[in-house]
Design a protein around this motif. Structure first.
Motif, PDB file in Angstrom:
ATOM      1  N   PRO A  27      20.364  -5.528   8.560  1.00 29.65           N
ATOM      2  CA  PRO A  27      20.261  -6.925   8.983  1.00 29.65           C
ATOM      3  C   PRO A  27      21.521  -7.751   8.685  1.00 29.65           C
ATOM      4  N   ASN A  28      22.398  -7.225   7.844  1.00 26.75           N
ATOM      5  CA  ASN A  28      23.612  -7.955   7.481  1.00 26.75           C
ATOM      6  C   ASN A  28      24.856  -7.463   8.219  1.00 26.75           C
ATOM      7  N   LYS A  43      28.887  -7.088   2.214  1.00 30.85           N
ATOM      8  CA  LYS A  43      27.807  -7.511   3.099  1.00 30.85           C
ATOM      9  C   LYS A  43      26.475  -6.862   2.752  1.00 30.85           C
ATOM     10  N   THR A  65      23.222  -6.130   0.854  1.00 34.74           N
ATOM     11  CA  THR A  65      22.338  -6.754  -0.127  1.00 34.74           C
ATOM     12  C   THR A  65      21.166  -5.833  -0.457  1.00 34.74           C
ATOM     13  N   CYS A 115      19.118  -4.977   1.496  1.00 38.37           N
ATOM     14  CA  CYS A 115      18.070  -5.646   2.280  1.00 38.37           C
ATOM     15  C   CYS A 115      17.304  -6.702   1.489  1.00 38.37           C
ATOM     16  N   HIS A 137      15.635  -9.783   3.124  1.00 40.40           N
ATOM     17  CA  HIS A 137      15.154  -9.402   4.448  1.00 40.40           C
ATOM     18  C   HIS A 137      13.902  -8.519   4.367  1.00 40.40           C
ATOM     19  N   PHE A 152      22.789 -12.664  -0.202  1.00 42.84           N
ATOM     20  CA  PHE A 152      21.967 -12.869   0.998  1.00 42.84           C
ATOM     21  C   PHE A 152      22.047 -14.322   1.461  1.00 42.84           C
ATOM     22  N   LEU A 200      25.484 -15.038   2.929  1.00 46.22           N
ATOM     23  CA  LEU A 200      25.671 -14.408   4.236  1.00 46.22           C
ATOM     24  C   LEU A 200      24.839 -15.073   5.321  1.00 46.22           C
ATOM     25  N   THR A 201      23.619 -15.421   5.019  1.00 46.79           N
ATOM     26  CA  THR A 201      22.757 -16.024   6.039  1.00 46.79           C
ATOM     27  C   THR A 201      23.108 -17.479   6.299  1.00 46.79           C
ATOM     28  N   SER A 202      23.661 -18.172   5.329  1.00 44.08           N
ATOM     29  CA  SER A 202      24.058 -19.563   5.559  1.00 44.08           C
ATOM     30  C   SER A 202      25.303 -19.621   6.441  1.00 44.08           C
ATOM     31  N   LYS A 247      25.744 -17.738   9.023  1.00 38.08           N
ATOM     32  CA  LYS A 247      25.314 -17.457  10.386  1.00 38.08           C
ATOM     33  C   LYS A 247      24.791 -18.696  11.097  1.00 38.08           C
TER      34      LYS A 247
END
Length: 84
Positions: free
Chosen positions: A20-21, A37, A39, A41, A44, A76, A79-81, A83
């Motif tokens: 997912p990353n 990158k 994590t 998972c 997720h 996580f 990385l998600t912030s 995106k």
């Protein structure tokens, strides 16, 4: 810890789309994992998806990149912030 792919990799292409990353990529000879990158998972899924689909069990923990669950969660979030 981030995960790593060992030389036993058979380049079957099943792990890369499961990440997912986007941490898994085709290296010179086998797939590789970017520890910045990965994590495992965390954030997720309950367990690393690449390990679940690997038919040859060649994705162990990377002993050179030791991280706690809290550090993985921080990664996580970072990385998600990005995106958004």
């Amino acid at each position: 810890m981030a995960l790593m792919i060992t030389d036993e990799c058979i380049n079957c292409d099943v792990c890369e789309p499961e990440c997912p990353n986007g941490a898994i990529y085709q290296g010179d000879e086998i797939y590789e994992i970017d520890p910045n990158k990965c994590t495992e998972c965390v954030g997720h899924f309950d367990e690393p998806q690449c390990q679940q689909v690997c038919p040859v069990d060649c994705i162990p923990m990377n002993p050179d990149v030791v991280e706690t669950k809290e550090q993985l969660m921080e990664k996580f979030v970072r990385l998600t912030s990005q995106k958004v």
